[in-house]
Design a protein around this motif. Structure first.
Motif, PDB file in Angstrom:
ATOM      1  N   TYR A  32      35.339 -27.797 -36.049  1.00 40.08           N
ATOM      2  CA  TYR A  32      35.583 -28.782 -35.143  1.00 40.08           C
ATOM      3  C   TYR A  32      36.246 -28.263 -33.788  1.00 40.08           C
ATOM      4  N   LYS A  33      35.917 -27.255 -33.334  1.00 41.53           N
ATOM      5  CA  LYS A  33      36.311 -26.805 -32.146  1.00 41.53           C
ATOM      6  C   LYS A  33      35.711 -27.678 -31.056  1.00 41.53           C
ATOM      7  N   GLN A  39      39.403 -38.435 -30.998  1.00 40.24           N
ATOM      8  CA  GLN A  39      38.071 -38.001 -31.701  1.00 40.24           C
ATOM      9  C   GLN A  39      38.409 -37.924 -33.048  1.00 40.24           C
ATOM     10  N   ASP A  40      39.357 -36.898 -33.544  1.00 43.58           N
ATOM     11  CA  ASP A  40      39.897 -36.672 -34.607  1.00 43.58           C
ATOM     12  C   ASP A  40      40.363 -37.628 -35.670  1.00 43.58           C
ATOM     13  N   THR A  41      41.017 -38.542 -34.913  1.00 47.50           N
ATOM     14  CA  THR A  41      41.469 -39.855 -35.585  1.00 47.50           C
ATOM     15  C   THR A  41      40.645 -40.840 -35.911  1.00 47.50           C
ATOM     16  N   SER A  99      26.823 -35.736 -38.541  1.00 52.20           N
ATOM     17  CA  SER A  99      25.831 -35.853 -37.541  1.00 52.20           C
ATOM     18  C   SER A  99      25.920 -36.918 -36.543  1.00 52.20           C
ATOM     19  N   GLU A 100      26.184 -38.375 -37.184  1.00 52.14           N
ATOM     20  CA  GLU A 100      26.447 -39.387 -36.153  1.00 52.14           C
ATOM     21  C   GLU A 100      27.647 -39.180 -35.207  1.00 52.14           C
ATOM     22  N   ASN A 107      28.398 -33.569 -29.155  1.00 49.85           N
ATOM     23  CA  ASN A 107      28.255 -32.335 -29.998  1.00 49.85           C
ATOM     24  C   ASN A 107      29.613 -31.972 -30.130  1.00 49.85           C
ATOM     25  N   ALA A 108      30.594 -32.541 -30.379  1.00 52.43           N
ATOM     26  CA  ALA A 108      31.913 -31.832 -30.423  1.00 52.43           C
ATOM     27  C   ALA A 108      32.232 -31.421 -31.630  1.00 52.43           C
ATOM     28  N   LEU A 109      31.188 -31.477 -32.915  1.00 52.12           N
ATOM     29  CA  LEU A 109      31.244 -31.042 -34.291  1.00 52.12           C
ATOM     30  C   LEU A 109      29.904 -30.433 -34.527  1.00 52.12           C
ATOM     31  N   ARG A 110      30.002 -29.366 -35.280  1.00 53.78           N
ATOM     32  CA  ARG A 110      28.669 -28.936 -35.872  1.00 53.78           C
ATOM     33  C   ARG A 110      28.905 -28.375 -37.529  1.00 53.78           C
ATOM     34  N   ILE A 111      27.894 -28.839 -38.025  1.00 53.36           N
ATOM     35  CA  ILE A 111      27.885 -28.201 -39.535  1.00 53.36           C
ATOM     36  C   ILE A 111      27.794 -26.876 -39.731  1.00 53.36           C
ATOM     37  N   LYS A 112      28.505 -26.296 -40.586  1.00 47.63           N
ATOM     38  CA  LYS A 112      28.438 -24.848 -40.760  1.00 47.63           C
ATOM     39  C   LYS A 112      27.691 -24.481 -42.103  1.00 47.63           C
TER      40      LYS A 112
END
Length: 172
Positions: A32-33, A39-41, A99-100, A107-112
């Protein structure tokens, strides 16, 4: 050397995480970096609406829990900023939401990595799951496919009935 109280607290956390991983139909580890508080909320609200439990986790404790649950494949993945999304319902919901959200937020998030139905999945597979519609949408599509021939048959039978009865009388 940590004191006994701290050690017991950490053991309890590992036990909770292990139970959560074992009970889940899907587990997705997320980097979540770079995400803002707003955005987190928003992301947490989307997870909550979908019945997905989401929180930031400590890598070491999560690694112990994953290993205890029988998933040693995440030793390399669990580093840096990590959060975990789990569900006991729709197995593609966590991957779909991440993904959405990543597409919408540059691309604020990425799946590890993650687990779906007890099987470790690659990042590519989880991203592909993210492209699928929700479980309810898939059920609706299948039901629509089943109903289409029946609806067509009913329409044809009604047309035959109208043809045999002749045109309906005009109302005055």
């Amino acid at each position: 050397m940590p004191n006994a109280q701290v050690l017991n607290t950490k053991k309890a956390i590992v036990e909770q995480l292990t139970e959560r991983i074992q009970a889940a139909t899907a587990v997705v580890f997320v980097d979540y970096k770079g995400i803002t508080v707003a955005q987190d909320t928003e992301l947490r609200n989307k997870f909550r609406e979908a019945g997905v439990e989401y929180n930031v986790v400590k890598n070491t404790l999560t690694r112990f829990a994953a290993n205890k649950a029988g998933f040693t494949e995440f030793d390399e993945v669990l580093n840096g900023t990590t959060s975990m999304a789990t569900t006991t319902d729709d197995p593609i919901a966590p991957a779909r939401i991440v993904s959405e959200f990543a597409k919408k937020n540059k691309n604020a998030l990425r799946i590890k990595g993650g687990i779906v139905e007890g099987k470790v999945q690659t990042v590519d597979a989880l991203n592909a799951f993210g492209e699928l519609p929700s479980k309810n949408a898939l059920v609706a599509q299948v039901l629509g496919t089943f109903l289409a021939p029946i609806s067509s048959l009913a329409f044809v039978i009604d047309q035959i009935r109208q043809q045999k009865e002749g045109p309906a009388p005009a109302e005055a």
